[in-house]
Enzyme design. Structure first.
Site, PDB file in Angstrom:
ATOM      1  N   GLU A  59       3.102  40.664  -8.058  1.00  0.00           N
ATOM      2  CA  GLU A  59       3.819  41.097  -9.271  1.00  0.00           C
ATOM      3  C   GLU A  59       3.098  42.298  -9.849  1.00  0.00           C
ATOM      4  O   GLU A  59       1.884  42.253 -10.115  1.00  0.00           O
ATOM      5  CB  GLU A  59       3.922  39.993 -10.337  1.00  0.00           C
ATOM      6  CG  GLU A  59       4.736  40.556 -11.527  1.00  0.00           C
ATOM      7  CD  GLU A  59       5.064  39.575 -12.631  1.00  0.00           C
ATOM      8  OE1 GLU A  59       4.689  38.400 -12.543  1.00  0.00           O
ATOM      9  OE2 GLU A  59       5.720  40.037 -13.599  1.00  0.00           O
ATOM     10  N   GLU A  84      -2.058  44.461 -13.139  1.00  0.00           N
ATOM     11  CA  GLU A  84      -1.714  44.867 -14.518  1.00  0.00           C
ATOM     12  C   GLU A  84      -2.860  45.724 -15.051  1.00  0.00           C
ATOM     13  O   GLU A  84      -4.005  45.290 -15.044  1.00  0.00           O
ATOM     14  CB  GLU A  84      -1.507  43.614 -15.375  1.00  0.00           C
ATOM     15  CG  GLU A  84      -1.408  43.854 -16.880  1.00  0.00           C
ATOM     16  CD  GLU A  84      -0.303  44.826 -17.274  1.00  0.00           C
ATOM     17  OE1 GLU A  84       0.860  44.557 -17.009  1.00  0.00           O
ATOM     18  OE2 GLU A  84      -0.639  45.889 -17.842  1.00  0.00           O
ATOM     19  N   ASP A 135       7.624  50.266 -17.502  1.00  0.00           N
ATOM     20  CA  ASP A 135       7.709  51.148 -18.679  1.00  0.00           C
ATOM     21  C   ASP A 135       8.846  52.158 -18.492  1.00  0.00           C
ATOM     22  O   ASP A 135       8.943  52.799 -17.452  1.00  0.00           O
ATOM     23  CB  ASP A 135       6.382  51.890 -18.866  1.00  0.00           C
ATOM     24  CG  ASP A 135       5.266  50.932 -19.247  1.00  0.00           C
ATOM     25  OD1 ASP A 135       5.523  49.974 -20.003  1.00  0.00           O
ATOM     26  OD2 ASP A 135       4.129  51.122 -18.772  1.00  0.00           O
ATOM     27  N   LYS A 139      11.905  59.808 -22.393  1.00  0.00           N
ATOM     28  CA  LYS A 139      12.133  61.263 -22.506  1.00  0.00           C
ATOM     29  C   LYS A 139      12.189  61.885 -21.105  1.00  0.00           C
ATOM     30  O   LYS A 139      11.357  61.559 -20.259  1.00  0.00           O
ATOM     31  CB  LYS A 139      10.984  61.913 -23.280  1.00  0.00           C
ATOM     32  CG  LYS A 139      10.939  61.490 -24.727  1.00  0.00           C
ATOM     33  CD  LYS A 139       9.821  62.185 -25.459  1.00  0.00           C
ATOM     34  CE  LYS A 139       9.780  61.698 -26.889  1.00  0.00           C
ATOM     35  NZ  LYS A 139       8.495  61.768 -27.516  1.00  0.00           N
ATOM     36  N   ASP A 171      15.692  46.242 -18.969  1.00  0.00           N
ATOM     37  CA  ASP A 171      16.639  46.114 -20.088  1.00  0.00           C
ATOM     38  C   ASP A 171      17.120  47.486 -20.531  1.00  0.00           C
ATOM     39  O   ASP A 171      17.827  47.594 -21.530  1.00  0.00           O
ATOM     40  CB  ASP A 171      15.982  45.380 -21.265  1.00  0.00           C
ATOM     41  CG  ASP A 171      14.739  46.084 -21.772  1.00  0.00           C
ATOM     42  OD1 ASP A 171      13.937  46.520 -20.924  1.00  0.00           O
ATOM     43  OD2 ASP A 171      14.572  46.212 -23.001  1.00  0.00           O
ATOM     44  N   THR A 208      10.799  36.955 -20.100  1.00  0.00           N
ATOM     45  CA  THR A 208       9.505  37.614 -20.274  1.00  0.00           C
ATOM     46  C   THR A 208       9.487  38.289 -21.650  1.00  0.00           C
ATOM     47  O   THR A 208      10.522  38.432 -22.305  1.00  0.00           O
ATOM     48  CB  THR A 208       9.257  38.674 -19.189  1.00  0.00           C
ATOM     49  OG1 THR A 208      10.211  39.723 -19.362  1.00  0.00           O
ATOM     50  CG2 THR A 208       9.359  38.088 -17.789  1.00  0.00           C
ATOM     51  N   PHE A 210       9.263  41.326 -22.510  1.00  0.00           N
ATOM     52  CA  PHE A 210      10.104  42.516 -22.674  1.00  0.00           C
ATOM     53  C   PHE A 210      11.586  42.204 -22.511  1.00  0.00           C
ATOM     54  O   PHE A 210      12.422  42.916 -23.060  1.00  0.00           O
ATOM     55  CB  PHE A 210       9.625  43.651 -21.757  1.00  0.00           C
ATOM     56  CG  PHE A 210       8.474  44.384 -22.381  1.00  0.00           C
ATOM     57  CD1 PHE A 210       7.188  43.853 -22.330  1.00  0.00           C
ATOM     58  CD2 PHE A 210       8.672  45.557 -23.093  1.00  0.00           C
ATOM     59  CE1 PHE A 210       6.125  44.495 -22.953  1.00  0.00           C
ATOM     60  CE2 PHE A 210       7.609  46.207 -23.719  1.00  0.00           C
ATOM     61  CZ  PHE A 210       6.337  45.672 -23.650  1.00  0.00           C
ATOM     62  N   GLU A 211      11.921  41.126 -21.801  1.00  0.00           N
ATOM     63  CA  GLU A 211      13.336  40.726 -21.792  1.00  0.00           C
ATOM     64  C   GLU A 211      13.701  40.205 -23.191  1.00  0.00           C
ATOM     65  O   GLU A 211      14.763  40.531 -23.723  1.00  0.00           O
ATOM     66  CB  GLU A 211      13.614  39.668 -20.716  1.00  0.00           C
ATOM     67  CG  GLU A 211      15.123  39.405 -20.611  1.00  0.00           C
ATOM     68  CD  GLU A 211      15.542  38.497 -19.469  1.00  0.00           C
ATOM     69  OE1 GLU A 211      14.682  37.927 -18.776  1.00  0.00           O
ATOM     70  OE2 GLU A 211      16.764  38.362 -19.283  1.00  0.00           O
TER      71      GLU A 211
HETATM   72  C1  LIG Z   1       7.088  47.099 -20.379  1.00  0.00           C
HETATM   73  S1  LIG Z   1       5.731  46.146 -19.809  1.00  0.00           S
HETATM   74  C2  LIG Z   1       6.531  44.746 -19.011  1.00  0.00           C
HETATM   75  C3  LIG Z   1       5.666  43.523 -18.976  1.00  0.00           C
HETATM   76  C4  LIG Z   1       6.294  42.298 -18.318  1.00  0.00           C
HETATM   77  N1  LIG Z   1       6.541  42.521 -16.919  1.00  0.00           N
HETATM   78  C5  LIG Z   1       7.530  41.840 -19.024  1.00  0.00           C
HETATM   79  O1  LIG Z   1       8.612  41.833 -18.414  1.00  0.00           O
HETATM   80  O2  LIG Z   1       7.425  41.448 -20.190  1.00  0.00           O
HETATM   81  C6  LIG Z   1       5.206  47.103 -18.391  1.00  0.00           C
HETATM   82  C7  LIG Z   1       3.839  46.698 -17.910  1.00  0.00           C
HETATM   83  O3  LIG Z   1       3.488  47.450 -16.748  1.00  0.00           O
HETATM   84  C8  LIG Z   1       2.113  47.774 -16.837  1.00  0.00           C
HETATM   85  N2  LIG Z   1       1.864  48.949 -15.970  1.00  0.00           N
HETATM   86  C9  LIG Z   1       2.223  50.223 -16.219  1.00  0.00           C
HETATM   87  N3  LIG Z   1       1.863  51.035 -15.207  1.00  0.00           N
HETATM   88  C10 LIG Z   1       1.236  50.237 -14.291  1.00  0.00           C
HETATM   89  C11 LIG Z   1       0.627  50.497 -13.032  1.00  0.00           C
HETATM   90  N4  LIG Z   1       0.574  51.737 -12.529  1.00  0.00           N
HETATM   91  N5  LIG Z   1       0.085  49.457 -12.358  1.00  0.00           N
HETATM   92  C12 LIG Z   1       0.126  48.198 -12.885  1.00  0.00           C
HETATM   93  N6  LIG Z   1       0.685  47.901 -14.070  1.00  0.00           N
HETATM   94  C13 LIG Z   1       1.242  48.903 -14.767  1.00  0.00           C
HETATM   95  C14 LIG Z   1       1.895  48.041 -18.306  1.00  0.00           C
HETATM   96  O4  LIG Z   1       0.537  47.937 -18.687  1.00  0.00           O
HETATM   97  C15 LIG Z   1       2.761  46.981 -18.956  1.00  0.00           C
HETATM   98  O5  LIG Z   1       2.061  45.780 -19.219  1.00  0.00           O
END
Ligand SMILES: C[S@@+](CC[C@H](N)C(=O)[O-])C[C@H]1O[C@@H](n2cnc3c(N)ncnc32)[C@H](O)[C@@H]1O
Length: 232
Positions: A59, A84, A135, A139, A171, A208, A210-211
């Site tokens: 994951e 992460e 993420d 923009k 989302d 999750t 963010f969902e």
């Molecule tokens: C918007 S959050 C989503 C978290 C979770 N998967 C959820 O659905 O609630 C995106 C996550 O990806 C992580 N992330 C961003 N770039 C990453 C990378 N290059 N490698 C690993 N994780 C990364 C961020 O730190 C963040 O916790």
């Protein structure tokens, strides 16, 4: 309590360039848990994931570990690698995996997914990869920071075993379509979705963070399922 320098060098990401936050508040209890568990279940930068004959599912960007814990509990035959970059998220997930008594089937890395996939996972090995709500970088001048890019998609495909799955969620409709358009063009990946490329939400999915955030703001997540179909 402070994490020792050599420990940080082996397990904690601080020099590899990534977009997105890496550091934040980690309680003393969480630091102690990290110091206890990462030497056992971490994937130090210099090592490779040993997959042997067991199914390993990766994951990427597990946030606070909602989905990682769910997968570990609902698939007792799976081994899980969680990646992460945000240290407080790593700390929370480690605590939750320990509490759920599934931590011994998990490995955790705070290195960027790009590094882990390229240097620490052999080709054709993973049973599955999950990426939930990466993420969005909304923009247009930041679109190049989005995780799913053509090169990264090829890397994802190459690390899956034939028949392995790639599941994604977003989302943000613009990002969901961006991911679909890139992944549909990636050799070796077959989209298992409906005519528009998306699949329905599985009933047994946990919400999750963010969902849930999307729901609060009036958005519904969209889901993509791919299967590794042939040599890349
Ligand atoms: C918007 S959050 C989503 C978290 C979770 N998967 C959820 O659905 O609630 C995106 C996550 O990806 C992580 N992330 C961003 N770039 C990453 C990378 N290059 N490698 C690993 N994780 C990364 C961020 O730190 C963040 O916790």
């Amino acid at each position: 309590m402070r994490l020792q320098r050599d420990f940080r060098d082996a397990h904690i990401q601080h020099e590899l360039r990534t977009h997105g936050r890496k550091n934040g508040f980690v309680t003393k209890g969480q630091q102690a848990r990290l110091a206890h568990w990462l030497p056992k279940i971490g994937l130090p930068k210099a090592s490779c994931l040993e997959t042997a004959d067991e199914p390993w599912v990766l994951e990427i960007g597990f946030g606070n570990g909602d989905f990682l814990v769910h997968m570990a509990c609902s698939h007792p035959d799976w081994h899980l690698l969680g990646v992460e970059i945000y240290l407080p998220g790593v700390a929370k997930a480690v605590s939750r995996l320990e509490e759920a008594e599934v931590i011994n089937r998990c490995r955790i890395s705070q290195l960027p997914a790009q590094f882990v996939l390229e240097h620490q996972i052999a080709a054709n090995t993973l049973a599955g990869i999950v990426i939930n709500h990466p993420d969005p970088w909304p923009k247009s001048r930041h679109h190049k920071r989005r995780l799913i890019q053509p090169d990264f998609a090829r890397l994802l495909a190459s690390r899956l075993a034939i028949g392995g799955f790639l599941h994604l969620a977003s989302d943000k409709p613009d990002l969901a379509e961006w991911m679909r358009d890139i992944l549909d063009q990636t050799e070796g990946l077959t989209n298992e979705g409906d005519a528009d490329g998306f699949v329905a939400r599985c009933d047994d999915r946990p919400l999750t963070k963010f969902e849930q955030r999307g729901h609060r703001e009036g958005r519904k997540s969209q889901f993509l399922h791919y299967r590794r179909s042939a040599d890349t």
